[in-house]
Design an enzyme around this catalytic site. Structure first.
Site, PDB file in Angstrom:
ATOM      1  N   ARG A  55      11.012 -26.800  -6.225  1.00 30.41           N
ATOM      2  CA  ARG A  55      10.169 -26.215  -5.170  1.00 30.41           C
ATOM      3  C   ARG A  55      10.969 -25.959  -3.895  1.00 30.41           C
ATOM      4  O   ARG A  55      10.585 -25.159  -3.047  1.00 30.41           O
ATOM      5  CB  ARG A  55       8.945 -27.117  -4.907  1.00 30.41           C
ATOM      6  CG  ARG A  55       7.991 -26.588  -3.869  1.00 30.41           C
ATOM      7  CD  ARG A  55       6.565 -27.142  -3.981  1.00 30.41           C
ATOM      8  NE  ARG A  55       6.491 -28.533  -4.360  1.00 30.41           N
ATOM      9  CZ  ARG A  55       6.686 -29.552  -3.532  1.00 30.41           C
ATOM     10  NH1 ARG A  55       6.966 -29.347  -2.259  1.00 30.41           N
ATOM     11  NH2 ARG A  55       6.608 -30.802  -3.963  1.00 30.41           N
ATOM     12  N   TYR A  65      -2.882  -2.474   1.735  1.00 31.97           N
ATOM     13  CA  TYR A  65      -3.287  -2.874   0.388  1.00 31.97           C
ATOM     14  C   TYR A  65      -4.566  -3.720   0.468  1.00 31.97           C
ATOM     15  O   TYR A  65      -4.714  -4.546   1.376  1.00 31.97           O
ATOM     16  CB  TYR A  65      -2.131  -3.652  -0.257  1.00 31.97           C
ATOM     17  CG  TYR A  65      -2.491  -4.271  -1.573  1.00 31.97           C
ATOM     18  CD1 TYR A  65      -2.962  -3.485  -2.621  1.00 31.97           C
ATOM     19  CD2 TYR A  65      -2.365  -5.636  -1.775  1.00 31.97           C
ATOM     20  CE1 TYR A  65      -3.308  -4.057  -3.833  1.00 31.97           C
ATOM     21  CE2 TYR A  65      -2.704  -6.217  -2.987  1.00 31.97           C
ATOM     22  CZ  TYR A  65      -3.179  -5.419  -4.009  1.00 31.97           C
ATOM     23  OH  TYR A  65      -3.522  -5.985  -5.196  1.00 31.97           O
ATOM     24  N   ASP A 110       5.312  -4.437   5.342  1.00 26.37           N
ATOM     25  CA  ASP A 110       5.316  -4.455   3.878  1.00 26.37           C
ATOM     26  C   ASP A 110       6.073  -3.199   3.425  1.00 26.37           C
ATOM     27  O   ASP A 110       5.586  -2.075   3.582  1.00 26.37           O
ATOM     28  CB  ASP A 110       3.855  -4.461   3.379  1.00 26.37           C
ATOM     29  CG  ASP A 110       3.757  -4.571   1.872  1.00 26.37           C
ATOM     30  OD1 ASP A 110       4.685  -4.124   1.179  1.00 26.37           O
ATOM     31  OD2 ASP A 110       2.735  -5.084   1.383  1.00 26.37           O
ATOM     32  N   LYS A 168       6.598  -4.599  -7.953  1.00 26.10           N
ATOM     33  CA  LYS A 168       6.591  -3.121  -8.019  1.00 26.10           C
ATOM     34  C   LYS A 168       8.013  -2.584  -8.228  1.00 26.10           C
ATOM     35  O   LYS A 168       8.618  -2.895  -9.232  1.00 26.10           O
ATOM     36  CB  LYS A 168       5.936  -2.572  -6.754  1.00 26.10           C
ATOM     37  CG  LYS A 168       4.684  -3.317  -6.323  1.00 26.10           C
ATOM     38  CD  LYS A 168       3.580  -3.252  -7.358  1.00 26.10           C
ATOM     39  CE  LYS A 168       2.368  -4.003  -6.847  1.00 26.10           C
ATOM     40  NZ  LYS A 168       1.470  -4.429  -7.906  1.00 26.10           N
TER      41      LYS A 168
HETATM   42  C1  PLP Z   1       1.743  -2.584  -0.804  1.00 23.05           C
HETATM   43  C2  PLP Z   1       1.434  -3.831  -1.552  1.00 23.05           C
HETATM   44  N1  PLP Z   1       1.665  -5.021  -0.979  1.00 23.05           N
HETATM   45  C3  PLP Z   1       1.391  -6.187  -1.600  1.00 23.05           C
HETATM   46  C4  PLP Z   1       0.844  -6.186  -2.871  1.00 23.05           C
HETATM   47  C5  PLP Z   1       0.537  -7.503  -3.542  1.00 23.05           C
HETATM   48  O1  PLP Z   1       1.515  -7.781  -4.467  1.00 23.05           O
HETATM   49  P1  PLP Z   1       1.297  -8.777  -5.748  1.00 23.05           P
HETATM   50  O2  PLP Z   1       0.355  -8.068  -6.660  1.00 23.05           O
HETATM   51  O3  PLP Z   1       2.682  -8.937  -6.262  1.00 23.05           O
HETATM   52  O4  PLP Z   1       0.725 -10.041  -5.205  1.00 23.05           O
HETATM   53  C6  PLP Z   1       0.600  -4.977  -3.520  1.00 23.05           C
HETATM   54  C7  PLP Z   1       0.019  -4.977  -4.881  1.00 23.05           C
HETATM   55  O5  PLP Z   1      -0.343  -3.951  -5.423  1.00 23.05           O
HETATM   56  C8  PLP Z   1       0.885  -3.762  -2.845  1.00 23.05           C
HETATM   57  O6  PLP Z   1       0.636  -2.573  -3.406  1.00 23.05           O
END
Ligand code: PLP
Length: 403
Positions: A59, A113, A186, A211
């Protein structure tokens, strides 16, 4: 070894060869161990006390994760990185590390998101955080929001999900700095291939590595790239919350990352062709892609992004369609898969109102601009003309069924 090299070379070599000994594996192995042993307990004590680098307990860190973290820090040109079990775990940790806590304010971009939006509207207020939403593409409005609320943090996306708005991150960071607000970006849609937020005054660069970074649709994960000081804060947080990425997942993600620039180049070229084709199709009411001259942030994207590249994500509205017609269109697709994710080698469609933005009420979606006609397309790395043929066939099939 990778200093000053191109992103193509960095992606292949950065962070590698973590396991040293009599012989050295070219690729850092998967360290499937929970504990780490030292001959002398003084050494273990020093690692626990942060007096020397090392590993004590899974961890707290693992060499396989360190290899990936180093590579991400090189690609994003940050001081250090930390990996997480998912993108949302990274989003959550970034808010905590930025100082968002009871009694503080948080400002979020309006179209983020869906789960990030839910964190801001549900989780954070329950913790005593005042949250506010703003259109970060309106700099005057943003300036006012920041000076009215003096938030601990501002969270936004380089390219927004699902409307593909482009944020003027250099200007936004400057505005935030004036009121002492930490900026969390992000960068999942853009990736460091298009844009490196930390070079423009951003404090925390977040990724859903699920992604484009992983890229193959086979591993969930998240990461934050930031300064070494902020990384130390995040490390204390993850030691308490345990939102770690497992070593097998770290290894898979790192393997994906090596081809990130190659894949991104193809995603971008394909998306440009597909967006141009969609724009000329009589059944398409609107196409959101920053590479199109018709996109309101096209000039900004040209200024900020790697020359000639605008990402692999498109969204578009089908004329006179509702949920039923969109479903018919998506079901008629053969090559493009209706999978709830993005950034994979495969081309994927998603209906935001049903999935990524389901957490929003119909009124909230309308406010953000997500209509029931909107389809999101993650353009894969297949042959572009074959992706277009699939779209053409499905649009024709859904019209025929309607007639
Ligand atoms: C722009 C964006 N940020 C964060 C996330 C969250 O990621 P995770 O599904 O890996 O938790 C997503 C998920 O689709 C996303 O499209």
């Amino acid at each position: 070894m990778t200093k000053g090299k191109s992103i193509f070379t960095q992606a292949v070599h950065a962070g590698e060869r973590k396991a040293e000994g009599e012989f050295q594996p070219v690729s850092t192995p998967i360290f499937n161990t929970v504990g780490f042993l030292y001959k002398d307990l003084k050494d273990l004590d020093a690692v626990f006390g942060n007096e020397r680098d090392g590993y004590v307990y899974a961890r707290y860190g693992n060499p396989t994760n360190s290899a990936l973290e180093e590579a991400l820090a090189v690609l994003e040109e940050g001081g250090a990185a930390l990996t997480f079990g998912s993108g949302m775990a990274a989003v959550h940790a970034s808010l905590l590390a930025a100082g968002v806590k009871a009694g503080t304010a948080l400002v979020s971009a309006l179209d983020v998101y869906g789960a990030t939006y839910a964190v801001c509207t549900r989780l954070m207020p329950e913790m005593g955080v005042r949250t506010h939403f703003t259109d970060v593409t309106n700099l005057e409005g943003l300036k006012k929001t920041l000076s009215d609320f003096k938030p601990a943090a501002l969270i936004l996306e380089t390219i927004s999900n699902p409307l593909m708005k482009v944020a003027d991150i250099p200007e936004i960071s400057q505005l935030a700095r004036q009121v002492g607000t930490k900026v969390i970006v992000d960068n999942t849609f853009a990736t460091p291939f298009l844009f490196q937020p930390l070079k423009h005054g951003v404090d925390f660069c977040v990724h859903s590595t699920t992604k484009y970074i992983g890229g193959h649709g086979d591993v969930l994960g998240g990461a934050i790239v930031t300064s070494k000081e902020n990384r130390a804060t995040l490390h204390e947080i993850i030691k308490m919350t345990g939102a770690n990425l497992g070593p097998t997942e770290a290894w898979l993600t790192h393997r994906g990352l090596k081809t990130l620039p190659l894949r991104m180049r193809q995603h971008c070229l394909n998306a440009m062709e597909v967006a141009r084709w969609l724009e000329g199709h009589p059944r398409i009411a609107r196409v959101n892609y920053p590479g199109l001259a018709s996109h309101p942030h096209h000039e900004l994207a040209r200024k900020l992004f790697a020359p000639g590249y605008f990402g692999g994500m498109i969204s578009f509205e089908i004329k006179d369609a509702g949920k039923k017609e969109v479903f018919r269109f998506m079901e008629a697709l053969e090559l493009i898969l209706p999978a709830t994710t993005l950034g994979d080698v495969y081309s994927l469609t998603l209906y935001p109102a049903m999935s990524s933005h389901r957490a929003l009420s119909a009124e909230e979606r309308a406010k953000v601009g997500i209509s029931d006609r909107l389809v999101r397309l993650s353009v894969g790395i297949e042959e572009a003309s074959e992706i277009i043929r699939d779209l053409e066939m499905a649009l024709e099939a859904s019209v025929a069924q309607r007639a």
